[in-house]
Write an enzyme that holds these catalytic residues in place. Structure first.
Site, mmCIF file in Angstrom:
data_model
loop_
_atom_site.group_PDB
_atom_site.id
_atom_site.type_symbol
_atom_site.label_atom_id
_atom_site.label_comp_id
_atom_site.label_asym_id
_atom_site.label_seq_id
_atom_site.Cartn_x
_atom_site.Cartn_y
_atom_site.Cartn_z
ATOM 1 N N CYS A 187 2.692 47.845 -13.589
ATOM 2 C CA CYS A 187 2.187 49.156 -14.000
ATOM 3 C C CYS A 187 2.817 50.302 -13.207
ATOM 4 O O CYS A 187 2.532 51.467 -13.471
ATOM 5 C CB CYS A 187 0.668 49.198 -13.862
ATOM 6 S SG CYS A 187 0.123 49.140 -12.148
ATOM 7 N N LYS A 242 2.492 4.514 1.127
ATOM 8 C CA LYS A 242 2.605 5.069 2.479
ATOM 9 C C LYS A 242 2.284 6.562 2.396
ATOM 10 O O LYS A 242 3.116 7.379 2.012
ATOM 11 C CB LYS A 242 4.014 4.855 3.026
ATOM 12 C CG LYS A 242 4.170 5.314 4.455
ATOM 13 C CD LYS A 242 5.518 4.870 4.986
ATOM 14 C CE LYS A 242 5.770 5.333 6.394
ATOM 15 N NZ LYS A 242 5.768 6.785 6.544
ATOM 16 N N CYS A 295 3.818 48.487 -8.120
ATOM 17 C CA CYS A 295 3.502 47.276 -8.882
ATOM 18 C C CYS A 295 4.589 47.061 -9.944
ATOM 19 O O CYS A 295 4.912 47.991 -10.686
ATOM 20 C CB CYS A 295 2.135 47.426 -9.548
ATOM 21 S SG CYS A 295 1.799 46.130 -10.748
ATOM 22 N N CYS A 302 -4.264 47.937 -14.606
ATOM 23 C CA CYS A 302 -2.936 47.300 -14.628
ATOM 24 C C CYS A 302 -2.904 46.214 -15.708
ATOM 25 O O CYS A 302 -3.724 45.286 -15.696
ATOM 26 C CB CYS A 302 -2.642 46.699 -13.262
ATOM 27 S SG CYS A 302 -1.159 45.687 -13.230
ATOM 28 N N LYS A 348 11.077 3.168 1.876
ATOM 29 C CA LYS A 348 11.045 4.632 1.787
ATOM 30 C C LYS A 348 11.596 5.119 0.452
ATOM 31 O O LYS A 348 12.606 4.611 -0.037
ATOM 32 C CB LYS A 348 11.897 5.227 2.909
ATOM 33 C CG LYS A 348 11.313 4.983 4.281
ATOM 34 C CD LYS A 348 10.180 5.909 4.597
ATOM 35 C CE LYS A 348 10.722 7.253 5.006
ATOM 36 N NZ LYS A 348 9.782 8.024 5.803
ATOM 37 N N GLU A 374 0.850 -1.191 0.000
ATOM 38 C CA GLU A 374 0.000 0.000 0.000
ATOM 39 C C GLU A 374 0.888 1.244 0.000
ATOM 40 O O GLU A 374 1.886 1.265 0.715
ATOM 41 C CB GLU A 374 -0.846 0.034 1.291
ATOM 42 C CG GLU A 374 -1.726 -1.183 1.476
ATOM 43 C CD GLU A 374 -2.084 -1.423 2.948
ATOM 44 O OE1 GLU A 374 -1.998 -0.483 3.759
ATOM 45 O OE2 GLU A 374 -2.434 -2.559 3.269
ATOM 46 N N ASP A 429 1.613 10.300 3.233
ATOM 47 C CA ASP A 429 2.202 11.215 4.193
ATOM 48 C C ASP A 429 1.086 12.111 4.741
ATOM 49 O O ASP A 429 0.913 13.242 4.311
ATOM 50 C CB ASP A 429 3.285 12.041 3.502
ATOM 51 C CG ASP A 429 4.185 12.713 4.504
ATOM 52 O OD1 ASP A 429 4.069 12.386 5.699
ATOM 53 O OD2 ASP A 429 4.996 13.561 4.096
ATOM 54 N N TYR A 434 -6.756 1.618 6.228
ATOM 55 C CA TYR A 434 -5.889 0.496 5.846
ATOM 56 C C TYR A 434 -5.681 -0.543 6.936
ATOM 57 O O TYR A 434 -4.955 -1.506 6.718
ATOM 58 C CB TYR A 434 -4.520 1.013 5.377
ATOM 59 C CG TYR A 434 -3.818 1.906 6.374
ATOM 60 C CD1 TYR A 434 -3.837 3.280 6.214
ATOM 61 C CD2 TYR A 434 -3.157 1.374 7.473
ATOM 62 C CE1 TYR A 434 -3.214 4.113 7.125
ATOM 63 C CE2 TYR A 434 -2.528 2.198 8.392
ATOM 64 C CZ TYR A 434 -2.562 3.576 8.209
ATOM 65 O OH TYR A 434 -1.953 4.399 9.115
ATOM 66 N N CYS A 468 -1.915 45.331 -6.080
ATOM 67 C CA CYS A 468 -1.894 46.420 -7.037
ATOM 68 C C CYS A 468 -3.368 46.746 -7.242
ATOM 69 O O CYS A 468 -4.140 45.888 -7.672
ATOM 70 C CB CYS A 468 -1.270 45.977 -8.353
ATOM 71 S SG CYS A 468 -1.627 47.157 -9.670
#
Ligand code: IVH
Length: 684
Positions: free
Chosen positions: A429, A114, A426, A449, A332, A112, A116, A243, A444
């Protein structure tokens, strides 16, 4: 007057639709229809609070805040896993346990991914979800029942009765449930997580709202589970896979892990479709190595694959070392974290004017891909982590998530590094930027813009909105810069002569583009509304609004209160919609769209969407194709109504395989998925 019996029928129907949507990923009613049924249920329960049961679908909305979490002792220790790094390590593990017990040599293996995520332990008494806990120290966890209730993939009641009936009729597969009566007290373990897709969507919404973006899926899931106010948890896209059976009392469960997964699935639990069963260690390792290459194509974050001796009694008899049972091991994957140098930052202007800092990195390879850019979230994040230009930084690449910087390495500084400050103007612009109170983002606020305009039009033409084929970001920018587009509606008055004056535009390209634009006039109101890019109105909200109002005029003349009456629309979105409709600039855009004969009302839709050649079919692409790149093949399939996913599962219809097809080919063969070559694609 509704009877309690009718109420239970309504509940069961909601449970089944919920299960189809969140576990099977195969809904048969629209979100709007579901909301209506739920609304009906809530109305009846409001009249008869004495009829509310803990397994009612109404009980997922989140309960009032708690002051702390109570402790929950686990019925059996919630164990951990030893790690193996590579095939050799895995073989060494197997040899060790073979020496402990001869029978292991004949053992089979369940593998299965693993995940995280976060371990949770769920208790069912007489089929009703009664308690859920975190792992804690493995002996005692914390009671997070109210938060877990909000996760739609968790059944509040097992088994799902109508799924049982359905399975009975389609396949005689109630094997496990018939063999093993459901225990009165069943405790299962699973992993709560957020998929990459949902995580990206969540962050897009955060960015649009000028709020903090989340750093990674795991932390976000962890934070959501530890909320004292479960109404907050309810707004996070958590899901899970189960699981393990931790404890079963007053009933029996299968002894094989593989059969246990099947059994759990039959009860209505979400079980990882990427799990497999193998007879020999060699093929197990081959399969796991395949995932090591393809791990980033999994729709969620996985840091390895768990290999379990399938026979649970045999596995348990091998004992435990510390907290790690000998009968299972975590293979792993190599870490996807590297260090590199932050060369510079670039500030990007979003559709709503939000300014987002992006990291320009010294190019670095992670899992076969050269990474040059990463997200830095926002300027608060940069300040909190004290990230400076020139710093060595720790970088992570994960699945479909944009690579992100985890931290800077202060110890590696030379003294030449430069602090980062938010821009005062910005970058596109050059107008002054603003910080809105209570938001982390800098904006902005210049409505004219050009960067915002480009992002707006890009969004309008994108696949989730008007889907104007051949109109990418580059062309949008070119047309805006040439002064041909001042808003999205100008797309519909583009003239061929104007296009032909632009660099790179010949007769064919110009004609194709205009044809695509013309074709987009047929798109639904839902897509048009999504494309308008009203803050907070993404695909799902647009769908609900269209279903409720039917046309744009009614929607835009609705009051904030009218809008808030719709399930899922809060005061912020309601207010933004009202404001959007009040703007004279937007009114002009709508006028132009009306003149161009777009679908501003549902009824006006010219024709139902055409059934295309590949509608309803799901493809996975692997290996090197003879004439098309994988990207081209994907576009070919999408353009004909098909779906392309990253990993082969029982839901895959075709594996499109080229040269050097690897583990996906084996997976498809094992699952009996039809394998086709590129030339056959065109004949489907
Ligand atoms: S089995 C004795 N299976 O990985 C059983 N663990 O240290 C031990 N995990 O925190 C766990 N997916 O939460 C198992 N399919 C899976 C898993 C899984 C993720 C996590 C688990 C634990 C860690 C193992």
């Amino acid at each position: 007057m509704t009877s309690q019996k009718e109420l239970e029928i309504l509940r069961e129907s909601l449970r089944q639709h919920n299960y189809r949507y969140h576990v099977l990923d195969a809904p048969i009613i629209s979100d709007g229809e579901y909301d209506r049924l739920l609304h009906e249920l809530k109305a009846i329960e409001a009249e008869h609070p004495e009829w509310i049961t803990p397994d009612s679908p109404s009980q997922r909305a989140g309960a009032p805040p708690a002051s702390k979490f109570d402790k929950v002792p686990h019925p059996a220790p919630i164990l951990s896993l030893a790690n193996a790094f590579g095939a050799e390590d895995t073989r060494a593990w197997f040899e060790r346990i073979c020496k402990l017990d001869e029978r292991v040599k004949e053992a089979t293996f369940t593998v299965e991914p693993k995940l995280d995520g976060l371990t949770v332990v769920l208790h069912y008494s007489d089929g009703i979800f009664v308690q859920g806990a975190t792992r804690g120290d493995g002996e005692v966890g914390e009671d997070i029942t109210a938060n877990l209730r909000t996760i739609k993939a968790i059944p509040l009641k097992i088994p799902i009765e109508s799924s049982k009936k359905r399975e009975r009729s389609s396949q005689p597969s109630l094997f496990f449930q018939d063999q093993f009566p459901i225990p009165n007290h069943l405790v299962v373990r699973g992993e709560v997580f957020i998929t990459h897709e949902e995580f990206n969507r969540l962050n897009e919404r955060q960015e649009e709202a000028g709020a903090k973006t989340y750093l990674n899926p795991r932390n976000t899931a962890a934070g959501a589970l530890r909320q004292l106010d479960s109404r907050v948890t309810a707004t996070r896209p958590l899901t899970l896979f189960i699981y393990q059976i931790v404890h079963a009392e007053g009933g029996e469960v299968p002894n094989s892990q593989w059969e246990r997964l099947e059994y759990l699935k039959e009860l209505g639990f979400p079980v990882n479709p990427d799990s497999r069963h193998f007879k020999r260690l060699d093929e197990t390792i081959q399969f796991v190595e395949g995932w090591e290459d393809d791990r980033l194509q999994l729709p969620y974050e996985a840091d390895g694959i768990v290999i379990k001796i399938d026979d649970r009694i045999l596995s348990d008899s091998l004992g435990i070392v510390g907290k790690d049972p000998r009968g299972s091991i975590a293979y792993k994957f190599p870490s996807l974290e590297v260090t590199t140098t932050l060369n510079d930052i670039q500030v990007e202007v979003g559709r709503t004017g939000v300014l987002t800092p992006k990291a320009m990195l010294e190019p670095v390879e992670i899992n076969g891909v050269i990474v040059r850019n990463a997200t830095l979230h926002n300027f608060d994040f940069i300040a909190e982590k004290d990230i400076r230009i020139g710093d060595r930084v720790l970088l992570k690449r994960a699945g479909e998530v944009i690579p992100y910087i985890i931290a800077s390495i202060a110890e590696a500084r030379s003294g030449q590094e430069r602090p980062i400050t938010p821009p005062s103007n910005c970058p596109a612009c050059h107008e002054p930027v603003e910080k809105i109170q209570d938001e982390v983002a800098y904006y902005c606020v210049n409505a004219a813009c050009p960067a915002q305009l480009i992002r707006n039009i890009e969004h309008f033409v994108s696949r989730t909105a008007m889907d104007i084929v051949g109109m990418g970001g580059k062309i949008v920018a070119q047309l805006v810069q040439a002064g041909l587009l001042g808003d999205v509606a100008d797309l519909y008055t583009l003239q061929k002569e104007d296009l032909l004056k632009l660099e790179g535009f010949k007769e064919k390209k110009a004609t194709n583009l205009l044809t695509s634009i013309e074709a987009s006039k047929e798109q639904s109101l839902e897509r048009l509304l999504t494309g308008l890019g009203i803050r907070g109105v993404g695909e799902a909200v647009a769908r609900d609004l269209v279903e409720y109002f039917g046309d744009l005029d009614s929607l835009l003349s609705a009051t904030q209160a009218d809008l808030e009456a719709i399930e899922g629309i809060g005061p912020n979105i309601a207010l933004t919609i009202v404001d959007w409709g009040l703007s004279a600039h937007n009114e002009q855009i709508l006028e132009k769209l009306r003149d161009a004969d777009l679908n501003l009302a549902v009824g006006k839709q010219h024709a139902a969407p055409q059934e295309q050649a590949l509608t309803g079919l799901t493809f996975v692409i692997t290996g090197t194709l003879p004439t098309m790149s994988r990207k081209e093949a994907k576009e070919y399939i999408l353009a004909r109504g098909g779906k392309v996913t990253g990993s082969v599962s029982s839901k895959t219809d075709y594996l499109l395989a080229g040269e050097k097809a690897g583990s996906k080919l084996t997976k498809a063969e094992n699952l009996g998925v039809e394998i086709i070559r590129e030339d056959a694609l065109k004949t489907i």
